[in-house]
Design a protein around this motif. Sequence first.
Motif, mmCIF file in Angstrom:
data_model
loop_
_atom_site.group_PDB
_atom_site.id
_atom_site.type_symbol
_atom_site.label_atom_id
_atom_site.label_comp_id
_atom_site.label_asym_id
_atom_site.label_seq_id
_atom_site.Cartn_x
_atom_site.Cartn_y
_atom_site.Cartn_z
ATOM 1 N N LYS A 164 20.592 -0.485 3.432
ATOM 2 C CA LYS A 164 19.505 0.174 2.693
ATOM 3 C C LYS A 164 18.405 -0.836 2.382
ATOM 4 C CE LYS A 164 22.447 3.621 0.518
ATOM 5 N NZ LYS A 164 22.883 4.228 -0.723
ATOM 6 N N LYS A 165 17.204 -0.303 2.186
ATOM 7 C CA LYS A 165 16.058 -1.152 1.845
ATOM 8 C C LYS A 165 16.318 -1.827 0.504
ATOM 9 C CE LYS A 165 11.125 -1.002 0.963
ATOM 10 N NZ LYS A 165 9.967 -0.186 0.716
ATOM 11 N N LYS A 166 16.059 -3.149 0.465
ATOM 12 C CA LYS A 166 16.203 -3.886 -0.789
ATOM 13 C C LYS A 166 15.112 -3.456 -1.763
ATOM 14 C CE LYS A 166 18.375 -8.145 0.798
ATOM 15 N NZ LYS A 166 18.238 -9.611 0.848
ATOM 16 N N VAL A 167 15.398 -3.589 -3.034
ATOM 17 C CA VAL A 167 14.443 -3.243 -4.074
ATOM 18 C C VAL A 167 13.743 -4.514 -4.535
ATOM 19 C CG1 VAL A 167 14.207 -2.314 -6.402
ATOM 20 C CG2 VAL A 167 15.823 -1.274 -4.813
ATOM 21 N N ASP A 169 2.506 -1.340 -2.254
ATOM 22 C CA ASP A 169 2.150 -1.972 -0.980
ATOM 23 C C ASP A 169 2.713 -3.382 -0.854
ATOM 24 O OD1 ASP A 169 0.675 0.304 -0.394
ATOM 25 O OD2 ASP A 169 -1.207 -0.563 -1.097
ATOM 26 N N LEU A 170 3.198 -3.930 -1.965
ATOM 27 C CA LEU A 170 3.716 -5.297 -1.973
ATOM 28 C C LEU A 170 5.240 -5.349 -1.995
ATOM 29 C CD1 LEU A 170 1.206 -6.705 -4.618
ATOM 30 C CD2 LEU A 170 0.967 -6.700 -2.121
ATOM 31 N N GLU A 171 5.865 -4.197 -1.845
ATOM 32 C CA GLU A 171 7.329 -4.149 -1.878
ATOM 33 C C GLU A 171 7.920 -4.733 -0.604
ATOM 34 O OE1 GLU A 171 8.610 -0.151 -2.745
ATOM 35 O OE2 GLU A 171 7.429 -0.092 -4.594
ATOM 36 N N THR A 172 9.140 -5.191 -0.723
ATOM 37 C CA THR A 172 9.834 -5.783 0.417
ATOM 38 C C THR A 172 10.223 -4.711 1.431
ATOM 39 O OG1 THR A 172 11.629 -7.230 1.100
ATOM 40 C CG2 THR A 172 12.132 -5.667 -0.666
ATOM 41 N N ASP A 173 10.281 -5.112 2.695
ATOM 42 C CA ASP A 173 10.762 -4.233 3.763
ATOM 43 C C ASP A 173 12.155 -4.646 4.213
ATOM 44 O OD1 ASP A 173 8.366 -2.742 3.899
ATOM 45 O OD2 ASP A 173 7.431 -4.303 5.121
#
Length: 175
Positions: A145-148, A134-138
């Motif tokens: 692509k979505k950053k990790v 839930d704390l991952e970057t958007d």
Amino acid sequence: MKKLLLLFAVLFISVAAFSQTNSVGVHIYNPSANAQADIKTAVAKAKKEKKHVLIQVGGNWCSWCIAFHNLVDSTATLKKFINANFETVLVNYSKENKNEDVLASLGYPQRFGFPVFLVLDGNGKVLHIQNSSDLETDEIGSNGKKKVGHNVEKIINFLNGWTFKAVDPGTYKIE
């Protein structure tokens, strides 16, 4: 046929080398640490200093756990916020030591994957278990692509809701 064998050999060596670079030399979590004693010490200190305890459960094998730890270490505002409001404990989960009794006493937080975060009050009561996904970057990278990685703002917002002051009923008294 020789080219195919050579290709497989190169691929095997590359995979083996990559997997070793991810885990060799990483010593963030201590498999031989006494997690129960570390938590007890942090709880006592948190109670005395009017803080809460932030537990990060993970292992040296977990790239997301290492990335989170490195993010905190390299982000001054995040590190300062955590140090000002929490006593921190890293609890190891690995094949060497799964800390099963400790995690059972904390409500089986490993059900959310790793890393997983727990907030305890100054009496050792679990106030919250946070799934780190839930704390991952958007954020979207230049490749579309979505950053990790984790998002500092989301982390601070999560932690802000679980500080000593945030859950202290005296904070909300109307005078």
